[in-house]
Design a protein around this motif. Structure first.
Motif, PDB file in Angstrom:
ATOM      1  N   GLY A 201      45.465 -31.795  14.629  1.00  0.00           N
ATOM      2  CA  GLY A 201      44.182 -32.124  14.043  1.00  0.00           C
ATOM      3  C   GLY A 201      44.121 -31.734  12.584  1.00  0.00           C
ATOM      4  N   TYR A 206      40.033 -33.411  13.345  1.00  0.00           N
ATOM      5  CA  TYR A 206      40.126 -32.070  13.927  1.00  0.00           C
ATOM      6  C   TYR A 206      39.154 -31.860  15.084  1.00  0.00           C
ATOM      7  N   VAL A 217      43.780 -25.924  13.999  1.00  0.00           N
ATOM      8  CA  VAL A 217      43.626 -27.157  13.232  1.00  0.00           C
ATOM      9  C   VAL A 217      43.969 -26.867  11.778  1.00  0.00           C
ATOM     10  N   VAL A 219      43.155 -28.075   8.100  1.00  0.00           N
ATOM     11  CA  VAL A 219      42.133 -28.858   7.402  1.00  0.00           C
ATOM     12  C   VAL A 219      42.273 -28.658   5.903  1.00  0.00           C
TER      13      VAL A 219
END
Length: 230
Positions: A201, A206, A217, A219
């Motif tokens: 993700g 995510y 995750v 990001v």
């Protein structure tokens, strides 16, 4: 919005997705993918409580290490790692997320042995069978994990994957479900509930990854803003 505000928003989204799936938000580690963001941005993310930072490029990571950009948070390497750059990464990061070949595994073992450390890693799964992407094909994952278990200086914590960029949401969800199934199979057959991390993700997916069982995750743009490539 500031980096701190973005992190708060991402955490709120993670919490909502986790609760939808009957999970605790505390189960999910948020890694800020800080590629092409300087030391001040990394420090701002750490001050805002990011769980870890992740870098894709060895040269950029090395430069920012010299600036103490990551002080106060674990550092992960999340990009494609060439064998000839392992010595610049092993021992410098708490987790190498992108171990996708036996050759890379062997190089990390050799380098970590010289440093007299145990390097934590994730095995990368090429779930979309993309020719241009590294990672173990699903049918080669168990042999790769078995090879890792024979090493004295690496420790497998789990799996990482990046679905094909062109996949639509439904395809993405299927890829996540497949990797979750591989994770559970590997855990049952080889690690006996010893695996900790399922890293999948990114900024665009995510929340779906959390619903599918991700424990980590990665990001980037949703925290740091759009990257400006030169």
């Amino acid at each position: 919005m500031s980096i701190a505000e973005n992190i708060a928003r991402v955490r709120a989204n993670i919490a909502a997705a986790a609760r939808e799936a009957g999970r605790s938000p505390e189960e999910i580690t948020l890694v800020g993918a800080s590629k092409m963001n300087g030391a001040p941005a990394c420090r701002e993310a750490i001050a805002a409580g990011i769980d870890a930072l992740g870098e894709n490029r060895v040269q950029e990571m090395t430069a920012k290490l010299a600036e103490h950009a990551y002080d106060g948070a674990p550092l992960h390497f999340i990009g494609h790692l060439q064998r000839n750059k392992v010595r610049q990464v092993a021992g410098k990061v708490s987790l190498i997320q992108s171990v996708g070949s036996l050759e890379l595994l062997e190089e990390i073992e050799k380098t970590a042995g010289k440093l007299e450390i145990v390097q934590d890693i994730l095995l990368e799964v090429n779930i979309g069978r993309e020719e241009a992407k590294s990672g173990f094909l699903p049918e080669r994952l168990l042999p790769g994990a078995e090879a890792a278990l024979e090493k004295s200086h690496v420790r497998v914590l789990g799996l990482m994957t990046i679905p094909p960029a062109e996949a639509d949401r439904e395809e993405n969800l299927r890829y996540f479900d497949k990797v979750r199934a591989l994770f559970l199979d590997m855990e049952e057959k080889l690690f006996h509930n010893g695996l900790q991390v399922l890293s999948m993700g990114m900024s665009g997916d995510y929340e779906d990854a959390v619903r599918a069982g991700a424990t980590m995750v990665r990001v980037g743009t949703a925290i740091f803003g759009s990257r400006h490539y030169t």
